[in-house]
Design a protein around this motif. Structure first.
Motif, short mmCIF file in Angstrom:
data_model
loop_
_atom_site.label_atom_id
_atom_site.label_comp_id
_atom_site.label_asym_id
_atom_site.label_seq_id
_atom_site.Cartn_x
_atom_site.Cartn_y
_atom_site.Cartn_z
N LEU A 1 76.85 -88.32 -60.01
CA LEU A 1 76.31 -87.82 -58.75
C LEU A 1 75.60 -86.48 -58.97
O LEU A 1 74.49 -86.25 -58.46
CB LEU A 1 77.44 -87.67 -57.72
CG LEU A 1 77.04 -87.06 -56.37
CD1 LEU A 1 76.01 -87.94 -55.68
CD2 LEU A 1 78.28 -86.88 -55.48
N VAL A 2 76.25 -85.61 -59.73
CA VAL A 2 75.64 -84.31 -60.03
C VAL A 2 74.32 -84.51 -60.79
O VAL A 2 73.32 -83.85 -60.52
CB VAL A 2 76.61 -83.44 -60.86
CG1 VAL A 2 75.92 -82.16 -61.32
CG2 VAL A 2 77.85 -83.11 -60.02
N GLY A 3 74.33 -85.47 -61.74
CA GLY A 3 73.10 -85.75 -62.47
C GLY A 3 72.00 -86.28 -61.57
O GLY A 3 70.83 -85.93 -61.72
N GLY A 4 72.38 -87.14 -60.61
CA GLY A 4 71.40 -87.66 -59.67
C GLY A 4 70.79 -86.56 -58.81
O GLY A 4 69.58 -86.56 -58.55
N ILE A 5 71.61 -85.61 -58.39
CA ILE A 5 71.10 -84.47 -57.62
C ILE A 5 70.13 -83.66 -58.47
O ILE A 5 69.09 -83.17 -57.99
CB ILE A 5 72.27 -83.60 -57.12
CG1 ILE A 5 73.11 -84.39 -56.11
CG2 ILE A 5 71.76 -82.31 -56.50
CD1 ILE A 5 74.37 -83.68 -55.67
N GLY A 6 70.45 -83.52 -59.76
CA GLY A 6 69.55 -82.80 -60.67
C GLY A 6 68.19 -83.48 -60.79
O GLY A 6 67.16 -82.81 -60.79
N VAL A 7 68.21 -84.82 -60.86
CA VAL A 7 66.95 -85.56 -60.93
C VAL A 7 66.14 -85.35 -59.65
O VAL A 7 64.92 -85.10 -59.67
CB VAL A 7 67.21 -87.06 -61.16
CG1 VAL A 7 65.92 -87.87 -61.01
CG2 VAL A 7 67.81 -87.28 -62.55
N ALA A 8 66.80 -85.46 -58.50
CA ALA A 8 66.12 -85.27 -57.22
C ALA A 8 65.52 -83.87 -57.13
O ALA A 8 64.38 -83.69 -56.68
CB ALA A 8 67.10 -85.51 -56.07
N ASN A 9 66.30 -82.88 -57.57
CA ASN A 9 65.81 -81.49 -57.53
C ASN A 9 64.58 -81.32 -58.42
O ASN A 9 63.59 -80.67 -58.04
CB ASN A 9 66.93 -80.55 -57.97
CG ASN A 9 66.52 -79.09 -57.88
OD1 ASN A 9 66.17 -78.61 -56.81
ND2 ASN A 9 66.57 -78.40 -59.01
N THR A 10 64.64 -81.92 -59.61
CA THR A 10 63.50 -81.83 -60.53
C THR A 10 62.25 -82.47 -59.92
O THR A 10 61.14 -81.93 -60.02
CB THR A 10 63.84 -82.53 -61.85
OG1 THR A 10 64.91 -81.83 -62.48
CG2 THR A 10 62.64 -82.56 -62.80
N MET A 11 62.44 -83.60 -59.27
CA MET A 11 61.28 -84.30 -58.69
C MET A 11 60.69 -83.54 -57.51
O MET A 11 59.48 -83.50 -57.31
CB MET A 11 61.68 -85.71 -58.27
CG MET A 11 62.07 -86.61 -59.44
SD MET A 11 60.87 -86.60 -60.78
CE MET A 11 59.41 -87.14 -59.92
N ILE B 1 63.15 -91.34 -54.17
CA ILE B 1 62.55 -91.81 -52.92
C ILE B 1 61.98 -90.66 -52.09
O ILE B 1 60.80 -90.67 -51.70
CB ILE B 1 63.56 -92.64 -52.10
CG1 ILE B 1 63.77 -94.00 -52.77
CG2 ILE B 1 63.07 -92.82 -50.67
CD1 ILE B 1 64.83 -94.84 -52.10
N TYR B 2 62.80 -89.65 -51.82
CA TYR B 2 62.34 -88.56 -50.96
C TYR B 2 61.16 -87.79 -51.58
O TYR B 2 60.13 -87.59 -50.91
CB TYR B 2 63.49 -87.60 -50.65
CG TYR B 2 63.03 -86.35 -49.93
CD1 TYR B 2 62.62 -86.40 -48.60
CD2 TYR B 2 63.00 -85.12 -50.60
CE1 TYR B 2 62.18 -85.26 -47.95
CE2 TYR B 2 62.57 -83.98 -49.96
CZ TYR B 2 62.16 -84.04 -48.62
OH TYR B 2 61.72 -82.92 -47.98
N PRO B 3 61.26 -87.35 -52.86
CA PRO B 3 60.09 -86.65 -53.45
C PRO B 3 58.84 -87.53 -53.47
O PRO B 3 57.73 -87.04 -53.25
CB PRO B 3 60.56 -86.31 -54.87
CG PRO B 3 62.04 -86.31 -54.79
CD PRO B 3 62.39 -87.36 -53.80
N ALA B 4 59.01 -88.84 -53.73
CA ALA B 4 57.85 -89.73 -53.77
C ALA B 4 57.20 -89.85 -52.40
O ALA B 4 55.96 -89.81 -52.27
CB ALA B 4 58.27 -91.10 -54.28
N VAL B 5 58.02 -90.00 -51.37
CA VAL B 5 57.49 -90.09 -50.01
C VAL B 5 56.79 -88.79 -49.63
O VAL B 5 55.71 -88.79 -49.02
CB VAL B 5 58.61 -90.43 -49.02
CG1 VAL B 5 58.12 -90.29 -47.58
CG2 VAL B 5 59.12 -91.84 -49.26
N ARG B 6 57.40 -87.68 -50.01
CA ARG B 6 56.81 -86.38 -49.69
C ARG B 6 55.45 -86.22 -50.37
O ARG B 6 54.49 -85.70 -49.78
CB ARG B 6 57.76 -85.27 -50.12
CG ARG B 6 57.24 -83.87 -49.82
CD ARG B 6 58.32 -82.85 -49.99
NE ARG B 6 57.80 -81.52 -49.71
CZ ARG B 6 58.57 -80.44 -49.64
NH1 ARG B 6 59.88 -80.53 -49.82
NH2 ARG B 6 58.05 -79.26 -49.38
N ALA B 7 55.36 -86.65 -51.64
CA ALA B 7 54.10 -86.54 -52.35
C ALA B 7 53.03 -87.43 -51.71
O ALA B 7 51.86 -87.05 -51.59
CB ALA B 7 54.30 -86.93 -53.82
#
Length: 400
Positions: A287-297, A382-388
């Motif tokens: 979960l922590v790793g997934g949050i890190g990926v989302a933050n990076t994106m 998903i969220y970073p992609a939609v935002r972009a």
């Protein structure tokens, strides 16, 4: 007549190339983000792999030692208790159908053992002296580490064989076999040392003397303290249910019947319970790793607004932008997941080798790890992609 412009479709190769380009531009950030995923996956894979290897090792050990050993003794406990089995217990148990072999040991009460005759009597180290039948090692799967086991000739003389722990406590090994110990007020010659018996660990801290010698010279009363029974594995339940009333027909409630392999299986069950906890910790790491990926994106979207605006101005559709950043997030997660699987497999192999187990890494664990990283990549992207994808070309270019 107005021409209708149709956006060019991106091929799968184009999608991968564009998605990977974002990872190549920030290698350190990608490394740190992938590391979080790798740690979680490595933890889960190694935990499952080590548990599976341990279970395989246990099954191999039971297959080698036999899963059909039963121990009959007084209900109060182990060797040396006041309760006694009838002297006919061995003979009666041997008559039960599907019983292959029977052996016994009997506690020689009052006999103390010392390294020499100068050791104070209170320093006996808690070593038990037992009279033993000659077929004991074969029945309980106890190998001789050094020297030899008791023979029909040797058991009539003052000779002994030491259990693994008893030998250590008395200072004996292969180099000083033939030395003597002070037992029951006389000297006995050590002719052998046993290896540790996995299914009869209580015999490790024991000094074995011949049944005849114990009866004639040490005051042994002939009552077995523990009877070891090998039975046909398919009939082990039936034999187990009949042992108490067969060993002591008058008082079957005073007889204890145990199956040593059940202890090993119980230990494995405890390990599995602990594994569930550790897998939960691995899930938290994921979960922590997934949050890190989302933050990076998210950071990547903010830093690459100009790139997004330029691509949109050149004709890239919202869907193509969305797919680009989602692909980038999935690739980032798979990079971490693949590294985690390799690290987890390596940790499993190293631990299994150290424990002399055969490495066992279930295929479902690897498949689950890959599936988990793919899912994390999708959710985190998903969220970073939609935002972009929502950025207007003019707004993105103006921000630069």
């Amino acid at each position: 007549m107005t021409a209708i412009l149709t956006p060019k479709r991106l091929t799968p190769a184009d999608v991968l190339r564009v998605g990977a380009s974002g990872l190549r531009t920030h290698p350190l950030r990608v490394l740190l983000s992938a590391l979080g995923i790798a740690i979680g996956i490595a933890a889960m894979v190694s935990i499952v792999g080590i548990t599976a290897s341990g279970r395989a090792g246990l099954n191999a050990e039971l297959a080698k030692l036999g899963n059909n050993l039963l121990v009959v003794g007084p209900a109060q406990g182990a060797l040396g208790t006041d309760a006694k089995l009838p002297t006919e217990a061995e003979t009666m148990i041997n008559r039960i159908d599907h019983v292959w072999s029977v052996t016994a040991v009997g506690a020689v009460r009052g006999a103390k053992v010392y390294r020499n005759d100068h050791v104070p009597t209170e320093l006996s180290n808690g070593i038990t002296v037992v009279a033993s039948r000659l077929n004991l090692p074969a029945v309980v799967s106890a190998d001789v580490a050094a020297g030899s086991w008791l023979t029909p000739a040797a058991q009539r003389f003052p000779t002994v064989v030491l259990g693994a722990k008893a030998a250590e406590w008395l200072g004996f090994d292969a180099s000083n076999l033939g030395g003597r110990i002070w037992l029951g007020g006389r000297w006995y010659t050590v002719i052998g040392i046993l290896r540790s018996a996995a299914l009869a660990e209580e015999l490790d801290a024991v000094v074995f003397v011949g049944w005849e010698n114990a009866t004639e010279d040490l005051g042994f009363d002939g009552h077995a303290s523990a009877v070891y029974v090998r039975a046909e594995e398919s009939a082990i339940g039936s034999v187990h249910s009949r042992l108490a009333r067969t060993a002591n027909p008058e008082s079957p409630g005073e007889v204890r019947v145990s199956r040593p392999s059940d202890v090993l299986i119980a230990k494995a069950a405890a390990d599995r319970a602990l594994t569930s906890l550790l897998v939960g910790l691995g899930a938290v790491a994921l979960l922590v790793g997934g949050i890190g990926v989302a933050n990076t994106m998210v950071i990547s979207v903010l830093e690459r607004r100009a790139e997004i605006g330029l691509r949109r101005a050149l004709g890239a559709t919202r869907t193509q932008i969305w797919v680009q950043f989602l692909t980038e997030a999935v690739l980032l997660a798979l990079l971490g997941g693949g590294s985690g699987v390799i690290l987890g497999a390596a940790a499993t192999a190293a631990y299994a080798m150290a424990q002399h187990w055969t490495m066992a890494l279930p295929g479902w664990a690897v498949a689950g790890a890959v599936g988990a990283t793919f899912t994390i990549g999708c959710l985190a992207g998903i969220y970073p992609a939609v935002r972009a994808a929502r950025l207007a070309p003019t707004e993105a270019l103006a921000s630069n």
